[in-house]
Design an enzyme around this catalytic site. Structure first.
Site, PDB file in Angstrom:
ATOM      1  N   ARG A  79     -53.762 -37.665   7.419  1.00  0.00           N
ATOM      2  CA  ARG A  79     -54.315 -36.775   6.394  1.00  0.00           C
ATOM      3  C   ARG A  79     -53.945 -37.335   5.020  1.00  0.00           C
ATOM      4  O   ARG A  79     -52.769 -37.408   4.669  1.00  0.00           O
ATOM      5  CB  ARG A  79     -53.731 -35.364   6.569  1.00  0.00           C
ATOM      6  CG  ARG A  79     -54.096 -34.441   5.441  1.00  0.00           C
ATOM      7  CD  ARG A  79     -53.605 -33.013   5.656  1.00  0.00           C
ATOM      8  NE  ARG A  79     -53.936 -32.239   4.490  1.00  0.00           N
ATOM      9  CZ  ARG A  79     -53.060 -31.626   3.698  1.00  0.00           C
ATOM     10  NH1 ARG A  79     -51.760 -31.634   3.980  1.00  0.00           N
ATOM     11  NH2 ARG A  79     -53.467 -30.973   2.627  1.00  0.00           N
ATOM     12  N   HIS A 123     -55.699 -32.337  -3.931  1.00  0.00           N
ATOM     13  CA  HIS A 123     -54.263 -32.130  -3.745  1.00  0.00           C
ATOM     14  C   HIS A 123     -53.617 -32.268  -5.132  1.00  0.00           C
ATOM     15  O   HIS A 123     -52.811 -33.155  -5.377  1.00  0.00           O
ATOM     16  CB  HIS A 123     -53.703 -33.138  -2.735  1.00  0.00           C
ATOM     17  CG  HIS A 123     -52.362 -32.779  -2.165  1.00  0.00           C
ATOM     18  ND1 HIS A 123     -52.117 -32.685  -0.810  1.00  0.00           N
ATOM     19  CD2 HIS A 123     -51.180 -32.500  -2.763  1.00  0.00           C
ATOM     20  CE1 HIS A 123     -50.850 -32.374  -0.602  1.00  0.00           C
ATOM     21  NE2 HIS A 123     -50.254 -32.264  -1.773  1.00  0.00           N
ATOM     22  N   GLU A 168     -53.124 -26.126  -0.589  1.00  0.00           N
ATOM     23  CA  GLU A 168     -52.199 -25.136  -1.164  1.00  0.00           C
ATOM     24  C   GLU A 168     -52.652 -24.583  -2.513  1.00  0.00           C
ATOM     25  O   GLU A 168     -51.997 -24.813  -3.541  1.00  0.00           O
ATOM     26  CB  GLU A 168     -50.793 -25.737  -1.298  1.00  0.00           C
ATOM     27  CG  GLU A 168     -50.212 -26.245   0.006  1.00  0.00           C
ATOM     28  CD  GLU A 168     -48.807 -26.835  -0.150  1.00  0.00           C
ATOM     29  OE1 GLU A 168     -48.330 -26.962  -1.285  1.00  0.00           O
ATOM     30  OE2 GLU A 168     -48.190 -27.168   0.868  1.00  0.00           O
ATOM     31  N   ASN A 297     -49.662 -25.135   6.054  1.00  0.00           N
ATOM     32  CA  ASN A 297     -48.442 -25.869   5.691  1.00  0.00           C
ATOM     33  C   ASN A 297     -47.291 -24.886   5.753  1.00  0.00           C
ATOM     34  O   ASN A 297     -47.329 -23.838   5.092  1.00  0.00           O
ATOM     35  CB  ASN A 297     -48.533 -26.435   4.270  1.00  0.00           C
ATOM     36  CG  ASN A 297     -49.576 -27.533   4.150  1.00  0.00           C
ATOM     37  OD1 ASN A 297     -50.167 -27.951   5.145  1.00  0.00           O
ATOM     38  ND2 ASN A 297     -49.800 -27.998   2.939  1.00  0.00           N
ATOM     39  N   TYR A 299     -43.031 -24.467   5.567  1.00  0.00           N
ATOM     40  CA  TYR A 299     -41.718 -25.057   5.280  1.00  0.00           C
ATOM     41  C   TYR A 299     -40.567 -24.069   5.468  1.00  0.00           C
ATOM     42  O   TYR A 299     -39.509 -24.446   5.928  1.00  0.00           O
ATOM     43  CB  TYR A 299     -41.687 -25.613   3.845  1.00  0.00           C
ATOM     44  CG  TYR A 299     -42.538 -26.862   3.723  1.00  0.00           C
ATOM     45  CD1 TYR A 299     -42.010 -28.111   4.028  1.00  0.00           C
ATOM     46  CD2 TYR A 299     -43.882 -26.795   3.370  1.00  0.00           C
ATOM     47  CE1 TYR A 299     -42.779 -29.258   3.956  1.00  0.00           C
ATOM     48  CE2 TYR A 299     -44.669 -27.941   3.292  1.00  0.00           C
ATOM     49  CZ  TYR A 299     -44.101 -29.170   3.599  1.00  0.00           C
ATOM     50  OH  TYR A 299     -44.874 -30.298   3.553  1.00  0.00           O
ATOM     51  N   GLU A 367     -49.097 -29.665   7.346  1.00  0.00           N
ATOM     52  CA  GLU A 367     -47.841 -30.196   6.801  1.00  0.00           C
ATOM     53  C   GLU A 367     -46.683 -29.418   7.379  1.00  0.00           C
ATOM     54  O   GLU A 367     -46.751 -28.185   7.492  1.00  0.00           O
ATOM     55  CB  GLU A 367     -47.738 -30.027   5.273  1.00  0.00           C
ATOM     56  CG  GLU A 367     -48.546 -30.980   4.455  1.00  0.00           C
ATOM     57  CD  GLU A 367     -48.344 -30.761   2.959  1.00  0.00           C
ATOM     58  OE1 GLU A 367     -47.266 -30.314   2.536  1.00  0.00           O
ATOM     59  OE2 GLU A 367     -49.304 -31.031   2.221  1.00  0.00           O
TER      60      GLU A 367
END
Ligand code: IFM
Length: 466
Positions: A79, A123, A168, A297, A299, A367
């Site tokens: 990606r 991005h 995002e 994504n 985290y 991600e």
């Protein structure tokens, strides 16, 4: 958890992800113009150590070496993101052929190695010329984005079949226009909410034109960074704070995209900050048009408590000032970024999505990964066992979510290379390959070797026998 314990279904895809400004360098080559991140990183005090993306990982020239690392790793997909200022240096007008040519070379190199390209159109590197005109605060930027996207998808569409509109939008709008931690560094209320809406509108416009122009087997989706949100206590005020945190970090993005609506709470939570008059009739139908997959994504989880607003007067409040604060317990493991580590948070998030949105499209984890302050030892190895643990636990959480009925099709590790970690500069290393930013030498870390084995085992197990 060893690789044998992570039971992912046959056909599950493994990948790595990176993004243009964080790795490419070559910021003034072949007609590229400055993006908001060039301006921001060159502004004193904005990025730790005064780091910029001027050189980064020199991926613009070293991509063959990086693709070879991916091939050796055995990933199914890479990606990457396309830098808008390489394609339209002024943010509008015809495509810059030299800019497209880089992504031709990269795509061809991937396909030659049997790696599926997954291209993200935005991005975070907005051409500075567009920011000078008002940036994402303006509806016009959504239209410009759709024009740019058409240039890229028409050109690469004969080889790239999986497309992600935005990465995002929470970060592009809230960190960029509300907290000011990211480019363009604004601290606004209405402007940040308008930016969020126009980013999503840009996404919707691109999906719309994709349906008209792209081949039937091409797929388009969006990547959202979402968090499982919980109140830090049972106190009613903490529960209410968690509702507002859920709105800001998830629902403001997931509701329009997946359900074609804004949550009711948006009106009350932002009362006085914005009248939301930038939302026009028909916008939500555009934004909520069906997508082929959802990129997530993940985290860290978000536990919150009520906190006073930084600014008592709503008319002067930034859009992130919603009267809550993140709580990280002293005994909680955290990464060097200060982010709490909780793999089960990923499972909870996936199950929440599944339960909240009927007809949820298939999910890719686009991600997931962790930062370290990794160094190369005298014997040439990089011992990043905390990252191995992090990745393996999170992949285990994905496997559990699949067991619980969530349709997750793949996982992209962030990131292949150590790279420019935005406001944190080069100090925070997210790669499974160490980069010496003086010599540009790449050194695979223990996590690279671990991921390589995991992928090989998976492919071997999934291969048809006999
Ligand atoms: O480096 C970033 C990436 O660009 C977007 N998602 C989060 C990563 C780690 O902060």
């Amino acid at each position: 958890m060893s690789s044998q314990d992570i039971a992912l279904p046959p056909g599950f895809e493994f990948g790595v992800a990176m993004a243009s400004y964080q790795i490419e360098g070559a910021v003034d080559e072949d007609g590229r113009s400055p993006s908001i991140w060039d301006t921001f990183s060159h502004t004193p005090g904005k990025v730790v150590g005064g780091d910029t993306g001027d050189v980064a990982c020199e991926h613009y020239h070293r991509y063959p070496e990086d693709v070879a690392l991916m091939a050796d790793l055995g990933v199914d997909s890479y990606r990457f993101s396309v830098a808008w200022p390489r394609i339209q240096p002024d943010g509008k007008g015809p495509a810059n052929a030299a800019g497209l040519a880089f992504y031709d070379r990269l795509t061809d190199a991937l396909l030659e190695r049997g790696i599926t390209p997954t291209a993200t159109l935005y991005h975070w590197d907005l051409p500075q010329a567009l920011e000078d005109a008002g940036g994402w605060r303006l509806r016009d930027t959504a239209e410009r984005f759709a024009e740019y996207a058409a240039l890229v998808t028409d050109h690469l569409g004969d080889r790239v079949t999986r497309w992600i509109t935005l990465n995002e939008p929470y970060c592009s709008s809230m960190l960029g226009y509300a907290t000011g931690r990211h480019a363009p560094g604004a601290r606004e209320g209405d402007g940040a909410l308008a930016a969020a809406h126009h980013l999503l509108l840009g996404h919707g416009l691109v999906v719309q034109q994709f349906r008209d122009r792209a081949a039937a087997d091409h797929r388009v989706g969006i990547t959202l960074n979402l968090e499982p949100v919980a109140p830090a206590s049972d106190r009613p005020e903490d529960r209410a704070a968690a509702d507002r945190a859920l709105l800001a970090s998830n629902l403001l993005f997931s509701d329009p995209v997946l359900a074609g609506r804004y949550p009711e709470l948006a009106r009350t939570a932002y009362e006085g900050v914005s009248d939301l008059s930038f939302i026009r009739e028909g916008d939500l139908a555009t934004i909520g048009a069906p997508i082929d997959f959802l990129g997530i994504n993940y985290y860290f989880p978000l536990n919150v408590e009520q906190a006073p607003h930084d600014e008592p007067d709503p008319a002067r409040r930034t859009a992130d000032d919603l009267g809550y604060a993140q709580v990280v317990r002293d005994d909680e493991p955290t990464t060097v970024m200060g982010w709490p580590v909780e793999a089960d948070g990923l499972r909870r998030l996936l199950v929440w999505l599944h339960d909240t949105y009927p007809g949820l499209p298939p999910i890719y984890i686009t991600e997931n990964g962790t930062a370290g302050l990794d160094t190369v030892a005298d014997d040439g190895t990089v011992d990043d066992r905390l990252r191995v643990r992090y990745l393996s636990d999170h992949l285990g959480a994905v496997a559990q979510a699949i067991d619980e009925g969530v349709d997750v099709r793949g996982y992209y590790c962030w990131s292949l290379l150590d790279n420019f970690e935005w406001a944190e500069g080069y100090r925070m290393r997210f790669g499974i390959v160490h980069v010496d930013f003086d010599s540009q030498v790449r050194t695979p870390k223990a996590s690279y070797h671990w991921y390589r084995r995991l992928i090989a085992d998976h492919h071997a197990g999934a291969a048809p026998t006999g």
